[in-house]
Design a protein around this motif. Structure first.
Motif, PDB file in Angstrom:
ATOM      1  N   SER A  34       0.823  -1.214   0.000  1.00 26.51           N
ATOM      2  CA  SER A  34       0.000   0.000   0.000  1.00 26.51           C
ATOM      3  C   SER A  34       0.857   1.264   0.000  1.00 26.51           C
ATOM      4  O   SER A  34       0.434   2.312  -0.499  1.00 26.51           O
ATOM      5  CB  SER A  34      -0.970  -0.007   1.181  1.00 26.51           C
ATOM      6  OG  SER A  34      -0.282   0.218   2.387  1.00 26.51           O
ATOM      7  N   ARG A  38       0.284   4.273  -2.701  1.00 29.38           N
ATOM      8  CA  ARG A  38       0.189   5.704  -2.362  1.00 29.38           C
ATOM      9  C   ARG A  38       1.216   6.528  -3.119  1.00 29.38           C
ATOM     10  O   ARG A  38       0.922   7.625  -3.599  1.00 29.38           O
ATOM     11  CB  ARG A  38       0.406   5.909  -0.853  1.00 29.38           C
ATOM     12  CG  ARG A  38      -0.807   5.675   0.003  1.00 29.38           C
ATOM     13  CD  ARG A  38      -0.689   6.419   1.338  1.00 29.38           C
ATOM     14  NE  ARG A  38       0.463   5.983   2.130  1.00 29.38           N
ATOM     15  CZ  ARG A  38       0.510   4.881   2.867  1.00 29.38           C
ATOM     16  NH1 ARG A  38      -0.544   4.082   2.914  1.00 29.38           N
ATOM     17  NH2 ARG A  38       1.584   4.568   3.565  1.00 29.38           N
ATOM     18  N   ARG A  42       0.542   9.674  -5.939  1.00 29.98           N
ATOM     19  CA  ARG A  42       0.983  11.078  -5.896  1.00 29.98           C
ATOM     20  C   ARG A  42       1.329  11.586  -7.292  1.00 29.98           C
ATOM     21  O   ARG A  42       1.133  12.762  -7.598  1.00 29.98           O
ATOM     22  CB  ARG A  42       2.172  11.223  -4.934  1.00 29.98           C
ATOM     23  CG  ARG A  42       1.783  10.925  -3.493  1.00 29.98           C
ATOM     24  CD  ARG A  42       2.967  10.990  -2.542  1.00 29.98           C
ATOM     25  NE  ARG A  42       2.558  10.598  -1.192  1.00 29.98           N
ATOM     26  CZ  ARG A  42       1.956  11.425  -0.330  1.00 29.98           C
ATOM     27  NH1 ARG A  42       1.731  12.679  -0.653  1.00 29.98           N
ATOM     28  NH2 ARG A  42       1.596  10.982   0.858  1.00 29.98           N
ATOM     29  N   GLU A 122       8.084   5.358   1.738  1.00 32.70           N
ATOM     30  CA  GLU A 122       7.265   6.117   0.790  1.00 32.70           C
ATOM     31  C   GLU A 122       8.067   7.272   0.175  1.00 32.70           C
ATOM     32  O   GLU A 122       7.949   7.553  -1.026  1.00 32.70           O
ATOM     33  CB  GLU A 122       5.987   6.643   1.453  1.00 32.70           C
ATOM     34  CG  GLU A 122       5.047   7.290   0.431  1.00 32.70           C
ATOM     35  CD  GLU A 122       3.694   7.684   0.999  1.00 32.70           C
ATOM     36  OE1 GLU A 122       3.399   7.340   2.167  1.00 32.70           O
ATOM     37  OE2 GLU A 122       2.937   8.334   0.274  1.00 32.70           O
TER      38      GLU A 122
END
Ligand code: TQI
Ligand code: ZN
Length: 170
Positions: A34, A38, A42, A122
């Motif tokens: 996940s 994400r 973006r 991330e």
């Protein structure tokens, strides 16, 4: 200011739907998957690009895997810190991460404080996806494509400079 790779390589106009897949050799948790979802989001938020998770590693546009040391592409990883990850310009789609890093997934402050040399997954994923799509490094310090990241810090929001670069390409 943002930069592009020599020759301005990019995914072709007729390829706005790109697939990505994880190397089945290193099974990942849904939580880790996940984070990548994400990070792709973006970039798809500010372009006409769409990224879809595929189960087929061999036929996906973008392939993601965690590896240690020499993993066969002539650019070996180096253990904790140093090189964290690398991604190649279009249309390679190869996105490799150094499995020896202390990757932080949840992104909360406590996990950074308790983990030595913590690297936010991330933040690195958003940066490497920029490379996968054709962005080089930027001179704008706040940008995602600036070539320095501080350990134990999170930087995931695209700046105007990142958006201008990706919207020039797509
Ligand atoms: N990996 C380098 C990077 O992604 C690999 C690299 C060096 C590179 N020079 C390049 C890739 C030129 C494309 C073009 O920048 S890294 C950062 C940052 C790295 C570095 O492991 O050093 C991030 C990975 F920008 F913070 F320094 C992720 Cl976010
Ligand atoms: Zn980079």
């Amino acid at each position: 200011r943002y930069t592009l790779f020599p020759g301005e390589p990019r995914w072709p106009r007729n390829r706005r739907d790109l697939t990505y897949a994880f190397d089945p050799k290193n099974p990942l948790t849904e939580e880790v998957k996940s984070v990548f979802s994400r990070a792709f989001g973006r970039w798809s938020d500010v372009t006409a690009l769409n990224f879809t998770l595929s189960e087929s590693f061999s036929t996906s546009d973008i392939t993601i895997g965690f590896y240690t040391g020499d993993h066969g592409d002539g650019e070996p990883f180096d253990g904790v810190l140093g090189t964290l990850a690398h991604a190649f310009s279009p249309p390679s789609g190869k996105f490799h991460l150094d499995a020896d890093e202390n990757w932080v997934v949840s992104g909360d402050l406590d996990s950074f404080l308790s983990v030595t040399a913590a690297v936010d997954l991330e933040s690195v994923a958003v940066h490497e996806i920029g490379h996968l799509l054709g962005l080089g490094h930027s001179s704008v310090e706040e940008s995602i494509m600036y070539p320095t990241i501080t350990t134990g810090k999170r930087k995931v929001d695209l700046t105007n400079d990142d958006v201008e670069g990706i919207q020039y390409l797509y």
